[in-house]
Design a protein around this motif. Structure first.
Motif, short mmCIF file in Angstrom:
data_model
loop_
_atom_site.label_atom_id
_atom_site.label_comp_id
_atom_site.label_asym_id
_atom_site.label_seq_id
_atom_site.Cartn_x
_atom_site.Cartn_y
_atom_site.Cartn_z
N ILE A 52 9.13 11.53 10.81
CA ILE A 52 9.01 10.07 10.89
C ILE A 52 9.54 9.58 9.56
O ILE A 52 9.06 10.00 8.50
N ASP A 53 10.55 8.71 9.58
CA ASP A 53 11.19 8.24 8.36
C ASP A 53 10.87 6.77 8.13
O ASP A 53 11.07 5.94 9.01
N ILE A 54 10.38 6.48 6.93
CA ILE A 54 10.02 5.13 6.55
C ILE A 54 10.82 4.77 5.31
O ILE A 54 10.83 5.53 4.33
N VAL A 55 11.50 3.63 5.35
CA VAL A 55 12.24 3.14 4.20
C VAL A 55 11.67 1.78 3.84
O VAL A 55 11.65 0.86 4.65
N ALA A 56 11.17 1.66 2.61
CA ALA A 56 10.64 0.40 2.10
C ALA A 56 11.64 -0.15 1.09
O ALA A 56 12.00 0.53 0.13
N PHE A 57 12.12 -1.36 1.33
CA PHE A 57 13.12 -1.98 0.46
C PHE A 57 12.39 -2.66 -0.70
O PHE A 57 11.80 -3.72 -0.53
N ALA A 58 12.45 -2.02 -1.87
CA ALA A 58 11.69 -2.48 -3.03
C ALA A 58 12.55 -2.47 -4.29
O ALA A 58 12.27 -1.73 -5.23
N PRO A 59 13.60 -3.29 -4.34
CA PRO A 59 14.46 -3.29 -5.53
C PRO A 59 13.75 -3.89 -6.74
O PRO A 59 12.88 -4.75 -6.60
N GLY A 60 14.12 -3.40 -7.89
CA GLY A 60 13.57 -3.94 -9.13
C GLY A 60 12.18 -3.46 -9.48
O GLY A 60 11.52 -4.05 -10.32
N ILE A 61 11.73 -2.40 -8.84
CA ILE A 61 10.40 -1.87 -9.13
C ILE A 61 10.55 -0.52 -9.79
O ILE A 61 11.33 0.32 -9.35
N ASN A 126 18.06 4.03 -5.22
CA ASN A 126 18.80 2.76 -5.15
C ASN A 126 17.94 1.59 -4.67
O ASN A 126 18.36 0.80 -3.83
N GLY A 127 16.73 1.47 -5.17
CA GLY A 127 15.87 0.36 -4.81
C GLY A 127 15.13 0.52 -3.50
O GLY A 127 14.48 -0.40 -3.03
N CYS A 128 15.22 1.70 -2.90
CA CYS A 128 14.54 1.96 -1.64
C CYS A 128 13.56 3.11 -1.81
O CYS A 128 13.91 4.15 -2.35
N LEU A 129 12.36 2.92 -1.35
CA LEU A 129 11.36 3.98 -1.31
C LEU A 129 11.50 4.67 0.04
O LEU A 129 11.25 4.06 1.09
#
Length: 147
Positions: A52-61, A126-129
């Motif tokens: 199961i693949d989860i991508v959280a878009f969290a740039p600048g963290i 690249n800003g993605c978890l």
């Protein structure tokens, strides 16, 4: 000529309603795209036969500020994004629009029953978890021979 006549200014009534709603909900964002009430970070969830693949878009963290945990089938992503101030010494600056979220956040994702909590990997690219959760062996597809 129209028979409609408003005894009060309609736009002032809308402004008053907007102020009341802002007070009720803790303030409106400066534009529709900066909705503070929406979830941050935005996520994509997908699946393969094995994961199961989860991508959280969290740039600048800063990745060190991110916390990922799993408990009782719930995957939690928490952290904080600092506010960006171009010139901290300029206190007289007023913002006309603020579309970038800053502050603490927490997302909780319910995982399916076949997720294996012992097989979780997380990486920040690249800003993605990117979080990969393995599936239990019993839930993986397999071919069955007919006898």
């Amino acid at each position: 000529m129209s028979d409609l006549y408003f005894t009060t200014d309609l736009f002032s009534q809308f402004d008053r309603l907007h102020q009341q709603m802002a007070t009720l909900f803790g303030g409106y964002p400066s534009s529709i795209r900066s909705d503070r009430l929406s979830a941050f970070p935005q996520i994509n969830i997908g699946t393969t036969d094995d994961t199961i693949d989860i991508v959280a878009f969290a740039p600048g963290i800063d990745p060190k500020q991110l916390e990922v945990s799993i408990d009782k089938g719930l995957l939690t992503i928490a952290g904080e994004r600092a506010a960006v101030t171009p010139d901290a010494s300029d206190e007289a600056a007023r913002h006309y629009a603020r579309e970038r979220f800053s502050g603490a956040f927490r997302r909780v994702i319910e995982l399916p029953q076949h997720a294996d909590p012992d097989k979780v990997e997380a990486r920040y690219v690249n800003g993605c978890l990117c979080i990969t959760v393995g599936k239990r062996e019993s839930s993986r597809p397999r071919a069955i021979t007919v006898q």
